[in-house]
Scaffold this active site. Structure first.
Site, PDB file in Angstrom:
ATOM      1  N   GLY A  45      42.642  58.834  51.030  1.00  0.00           N
ATOM      2  CA  GLY A  45      42.969  58.402  52.391  1.00  0.00           C
ATOM      3  C   GLY A  45      44.280  57.664  52.561  1.00  0.00           C
ATOM      4  O   GLY A  45      44.877  57.696  53.634  1.00  0.00           O
ATOM      5  N   GLU A  99      44.877  50.293  50.704  1.00  0.00           N
ATOM      6  CA  GLU A  99      43.718  51.032  51.203  1.00  0.00           C
ATOM      7  C   GLU A  99      44.036  51.596  52.585  1.00  0.00           C
ATOM      8  O   GLU A  99      44.879  51.054  53.300  1.00  0.00           O
ATOM      9  CB  GLU A  99      42.551  50.049  51.321  1.00  0.00           C
ATOM     10  CG  GLU A  99      41.231  50.348  50.741  1.00  0.00           C
ATOM     11  CD  GLU A  99      40.665  51.730  50.610  1.00  0.00           C
ATOM     12  OE1 GLU A  99      41.316  52.752  50.900  1.00  0.00           O
ATOM     13  OE2 GLU A  99      39.502  51.783  50.216  1.00  0.00           O
ATOM     14  N   ASP A 100      43.345  52.665  52.950  1.00  0.00           N
ATOM     15  CA  ASP A 100      43.516  53.193  54.303  1.00  0.00           C
ATOM     16  C   ASP A 100      42.697  52.388  55.312  1.00  0.00           C
ATOM     17  O   ASP A 100      43.179  52.032  56.382  1.00  0.00           O
ATOM     18  CB  ASP A 100      43.153  54.691  54.368  1.00  0.00           C
ATOM     19  CG  ASP A 100      41.763  55.008  53.793  1.00  0.00           C
ATOM     20  OD1 ASP A 100      41.121  54.111  53.218  1.00  0.00           O
ATOM     21  OD2 ASP A 100      41.327  56.161  53.914  1.00  0.00           O
ATOM     22  N   ASP A 103      35.872  49.308  55.866  1.00  0.00           N
ATOM     23  CA  ASP A 103      34.761  49.544  56.793  1.00  0.00           C
ATOM     24  C   ASP A 103      33.656  48.543  56.439  1.00  0.00           C
ATOM     25  O   ASP A 103      33.700  47.382  56.857  1.00  0.00           O
ATOM     26  CB  ASP A 103      34.335  51.006  56.622  1.00  0.00           C
ATOM     27  CG  ASP A 103      33.377  51.501  57.689  1.00  0.00           C
ATOM     28  OD1 ASP A 103      32.391  50.808  57.953  1.00  0.00           O
ATOM     29  OD2 ASP A 103      33.588  52.579  58.244  1.00  0.00           O
ATOM     30  N   LYS A 131      37.719  47.588  60.163  1.00  0.00           N
ATOM     31  CA  LYS A 131      36.671  47.553  61.195  1.00  0.00           C
ATOM     32  C   LYS A 131      35.852  46.294  60.957  1.00  0.00           C
ATOM     33  O   LYS A 131      34.849  46.334  60.237  1.00  0.00           O
ATOM     34  CB  LYS A 131      35.743  48.768  61.045  1.00  0.00           C
ATOM     35  CG  LYS A 131      36.359  50.120  61.305  1.00  0.00           C
ATOM     36  CD  LYS A 131      35.289  51.195  61.092  1.00  0.00           C
ATOM     37  CE  LYS A 131      35.816  52.589  61.264  1.00  0.00           C
ATOM     38  NZ  LYS A 131      34.827  53.622  60.851  1.00  0.00           N
ATOM     39  N   PHE A 152      34.383  56.036  64.191  1.00  0.00           N
ATOM     40  CA  PHE A 152      34.999  56.875  63.171  1.00  0.00           C
ATOM     41  C   PHE A 152      36.408  57.294  63.605  1.00  0.00           C
ATOM     42  O   PHE A 152      36.628  57.675  64.746  1.00  0.00           O
ATOM     43  CB  PHE A 152      34.141  58.114  62.909  1.00  0.00           C
ATOM     44  CG  PHE A 152      34.509  58.792  61.629  1.00  0.00           C
ATOM     45  CD1 PHE A 152      34.081  58.278  60.415  1.00  0.00           C
ATOM     46  CD2 PHE A 152      35.323  59.915  61.633  1.00  0.00           C
ATOM     47  CE1 PHE A 152      34.453  58.889  59.221  1.00  0.00           C
ATOM     48  CE2 PHE A 152      35.692  60.530  60.449  1.00  0.00           C
ATOM     49  CZ  PHE A 152      35.263  60.016  59.243  1.00  0.00           C
ATOM     50  N   ASP A 159      40.226  61.557  56.828  1.00  0.00           N
ATOM     51  CA  ASP A 159      39.646  62.867  57.094  1.00  0.00           C
ATOM     52  C   ASP A 159      38.277  62.796  57.757  1.00  0.00           C
ATOM     53  O   ASP A 159      37.546  61.817  57.623  1.00  0.00           O
ATOM     54  CB  ASP A 159      39.478  63.630  55.781  1.00  0.00           C
ATOM     55  CG  ASP A 159      38.345  63.041  54.930  1.00  0.00           C
ATOM     56  OD1 ASP A 159      38.415  61.842  54.617  1.00  0.00           O
ATOM     57  OD2 ASP A 159      37.387  63.775  54.612  1.00  0.00           O
ATOM     58  N   ARG A 165      43.513  65.181  57.735  1.00  0.00           N
ATOM     59  CA  ARG A 165      44.384  64.235  57.009  1.00  0.00           C
ATOM     60  C   ARG A 165      45.865  64.401  57.359  1.00  0.00           C
ATOM     61  O   ARG A 165      46.639  63.461  57.255  1.00  0.00           O
ATOM     62  CB  ARG A 165      44.259  64.436  55.493  1.00  0.00           C
ATOM     63  CG  ARG A 165      42.944  63.989  54.903  1.00  0.00           C
ATOM     64  CD  ARG A 165      43.065  63.908  53.383  1.00  0.00           C
ATOM     65  NE  ARG A 165      41.765  63.930  52.734  1.00  0.00           N
ATOM     66  CZ  ARG A 165      40.974  62.871  52.601  1.00  0.00           C
ATOM     67  NH1 ARG A 165      41.341  61.695  53.074  1.00  0.00           N
ATOM     68  NH2 ARG A 165      39.812  62.975  51.999  1.00  0.00           N
TER      69      ARG A 165
HETATM   70  P1  XMP Z   1      33.844  50.874  52.937  1.00  0.00           P
HETATM   71  O1  XMP Z   1      32.658  51.002  53.856  1.00  0.00           O
HETATM   72  O2  XMP Z   1      33.445  50.942  51.501  1.00  0.00           O
HETATM   73  O3  XMP Z   1      34.669  52.160  53.290  1.00  0.00           O
HETATM   74  O4  XMP Z   1      34.696  49.670  53.284  1.00  0.00           O
HETATM   75  C1  XMP Z   1      35.843  52.451  52.711  1.00  0.00           C
HETATM   76  C2  XMP Z   1      36.063  53.951  52.668  1.00  0.00           C
HETATM   77  O5  XMP Z   1      35.228  54.681  53.588  1.00  0.00           O
HETATM   78  C3  XMP Z   1      35.955  55.693  54.244  1.00  0.00           C
HETATM   79  N1  XMP Z   1      35.928  55.449  55.708  1.00  0.00           N
HETATM   80  C4  XMP Z   1      36.439  56.241  56.644  1.00  0.00           C
HETATM   81  N2  XMP Z   1      37.100  57.409  56.549  1.00  0.00           N
HETATM   82  N3  XMP Z   1      37.295  57.478  58.911  1.00  0.00           N
HETATM   83  C5  XMP Z   1      37.528  58.024  57.704  1.00  0.00           C
HETATM   84  O6  XMP Z   1      38.142  59.085  57.639  1.00  0.00           O
HETATM   85  C6  XMP Z   1      36.645  56.320  59.090  1.00  0.00           C
HETATM   86  O7  XMP Z   1      36.464  55.861  60.224  1.00  0.00           O
HETATM   87  C7  XMP Z   1      36.188  55.656  57.887  1.00  0.00           C
HETATM   88  N4  XMP Z   1      35.523  54.504  57.679  1.00  0.00           N
HETATM   89  C8  XMP Z   1      35.382  54.407  56.315  1.00  0.00           C
HETATM   90  C9  XMP Z   1      37.346  55.608  53.700  1.00  0.00           C
HETATM   91  O8  XMP Z   1      37.468  56.584  52.682  1.00  0.00           O
HETATM   92  C10 XMP Z   1      37.470  54.249  53.095  1.00  0.00           C
HETATM   93  O9  XMP Z   1      38.349  54.216  51.994  1.00  0.00           O
HETATM   94 MG    MG Z   2      39.504  56.093  51.362  1.00  0.00          MG
END
Ligand code: XMP
Ligand code: MG
Length: 176
Positions: A45, A99-100, A103, A131, A152, A159, A165
């Site tokens: 990501g 990081e992208d 969440d 988020k 999302f 993606d 992407r």
């Molecule tokens: P966590 O929940 O571990 O999530 O903090 C981190 C990873 O979850 C993916 N992620 C998303 N990918 N749209 C996406 O395309 C989203 O809204 C989203 N939310 C979480 C992402 O890979 C991230 O590194």
């Molecule tokens: Mg990711």
């Protein structure tokens, strides 16, 4: 715009993203104080964010890319992360994780102890998106591009089921 089977609407334009990245880069540069960062970009990501952020930084630095594989049900958190691709020693280095999106925070909460074990001098976290409402474990980035609602998003490296992407703008899931 339809991606696969869901409707998304534009949330951040490429111009808004570029502007924010430019100010993030300034902020990071101003705080460096002679430090030479070792960036660790988390694939997939973060690939576009990493390319844009690093080119906005006028500094000497190293960059490595890692991929995380998670296995469900093998630990108390339900996730164990294994790092693929970090061959480089980060001992005594100032590590900046890219990081992208943060969440729930579970990914980073599992990844950071693994980095700590390798004895870097410091760890800084940079995330393009966060988020805050989705957080399940208390983890925050030192630098965040944008705080977004608990919906999302796709595009600019992120993606939906492998798609989207390559989109230059960031899109958010349309409700209803
Ligand atoms: P966590 O929940 O571990 O999530 O903090 C981190 C990873 O979850 C993916 N992620 C998303 N990918 N749209 C996406 O395309 C989203 O809204 C989203 N939310 C979480 C992402 O890979 C991230 O590194
Ligand atoms: Mg990711």
């Amino acid at each position: 715009m339809i991606i696969k089977d869901k409707e998304f609407e534009i949330y951040l334009s490429k111009e808004e993203i570029a502007e924010r990245i430019s100010s993030l880069a300034n902020e990071i540069e101003n705080n460096l104080d002679g430090i030479k960062p070792t960036f660790i970009s988390i694939l997939n990501g973060s690939y576009i964010f990493t390319a844009d952020l690093l080119r906005a930084l006028d500094i000497e630095c190293e960059v490595s890319f890692v991929k995380l594989a998670s296995y469900k049900g093998t630990s108390s958190t339900g996730n164990v992360i294994s790092i693929i691709g970090l061959e480089q020693s980060i001992h005594n280095k100032d590590v900046f994780i890219i990081e992208d999106i943060i969440d729930t925070g579970v990914t980073l909460a599992n990844f950071i102890p693994d980095i700590q074990q390798r004895n870097p001098k410091s760890i800084t976290i940079i995330s393009l998106l966060s988020k805050p409402e989705a957080r399940k474990v208390p983890i925050e980035a030192n630098y965040v591009g944008f705080e977004i609602p608990n919906k999302f998003v796709v595009g600019y490296g992120l993606d939906y089921d492998g798609l989207g992407r390559n989109l230059s703008d960031l899109y958010i899931l349309k409700e209803g």
